[in-house]
Design an enzyme around this catalytic site. Sequence first.
Site, short mmCIF file in Angstrom:
data_model
loop_
_atom_site.label_atom_id
_atom_site.label_comp_id
_atom_site.label_asym_id
_atom_site.label_seq_id
_atom_site.Cartn_x
_atom_site.Cartn_y
_atom_site.Cartn_z
N THR A 195 0.83 -0.87 -0.19
CA THR A 195 -0.28 -0.01 -0.15
C THR A 195 0.98 1.56 -0.17
O THR A 195 1.98 1.05 0.69
CB THR A 195 -0.99 -0.13 1.38
N VAL A 224 -11.32 -7.53 0.03
CA VAL A 224 -10.83 -5.63 0.85
C VAL A 224 -10.12 -5.82 1.93
O VAL A 224 -10.31 -6.55 2.96
CB VAL A 224 -12.57 -4.80 1.19
N GLY A 225 -9.06 -5.06 2.33
CA GLY A 225 -7.95 -4.90 2.79
C GLY A 225 -8.78 -3.76 3.59
O GLY A 225 -9.70 -3.41 3.81
N GLY A 247 0.43 -3.00 5.32
CA GLY A 247 0.41 -4.22 5.71
C GLY A 247 -0.07 -5.06 5.64
O GLY A 247 -1.06 -5.35 4.80
#
Length: 335
Positions: A195, A224-225, A247
């Site tokens: 990211t 989805v994070g 992360g």
Amino acid sequence: MYNRRKFIKLSAAGASVSLVSKNVVAKTLTAPQAGNLPIVISTWGFGVQANQEAWKTLVKGGRAVDAVEAGVKIPEADLNNHTVGRSGYPDRDGHVTLDACIMDDKGNCGSVAAMEYIAHPISIARLVMEKTPHVMLVGEGATQFAVEQGFKREKLLLPSSEKAWKEWLKKAEYKPVINIENKKGLPGNEYNHDTIGMLAIDAQGNISGACTTSGMAFKMHGRVGDSPIIGAGLYVDNEVGGATATGVGEEVIRNVGSFLVVELMRQGYTPEAACKEAVMRIVKKKPEIAKEIQVGFLAINKKGEYGAFALQKGFNFAVCNNTSQDLLIDGKCYY
């Protein structure tokens, strides 16, 4: 006799000691870097170039929200970056799905998640913030909205990404790799994720942030994070500061990580101390998982002091201000 008046006096004394103790710990953990405004910071080495693009807006007296959008669009467009934007690796079914969010100094925010066919999710997130009554649009709805706003619908699965995906399919094993953004030439089954999170304070002292990613490589379709989730991957409070995360997003979500960091800064923690405490929440709750993954937090307070902390070594962040436009700092870590 233990009366109410004595109880109140003891409680007040205890609170005072607690506050002093917390401030002492915070000051011990880090020496704050107070920089002249404006300033922009971001995660990982590719944040250096992104910061420099954001700086073009900040140095002219522009708004922080404009700067962070312009900044993170650089890695979104980088065909050599397989963790962010149009060159991101696909999910296990071969779909490139992108996530992003943005938050300004007034508390406005916008987000897109699991969006396909649009190369710059950060710009769609901003349009969600400014042109809809919503905070988040997902999937085909996000893509439809982007096209309605004049964005080009295009295939994002590049030949290099497709090749890596087909190599991964031979075993179809998922194994997270720590600090994947700093590793090159890995075998197909080891590609993972990351990211860019960016925070900026403009010359007027206003704070904004942005976060964008293609998520975990070869993830389950629809996963989805933390990156597009306000309070998890990004949070800004213009009275206090801002924070962003990088992360394995599942652990960031479980601890509402970026919101936690900002609230700790509100209580008096330095940015680094707040990031460390957020990391420690993960260690305490999931020690067996924490040893095997990377999570890092990056934060800045209203004064322009910044700091970071991660689970594992290898996390770094970029800083751009009046003194230096290409500073890259190794973050401290728990393990």
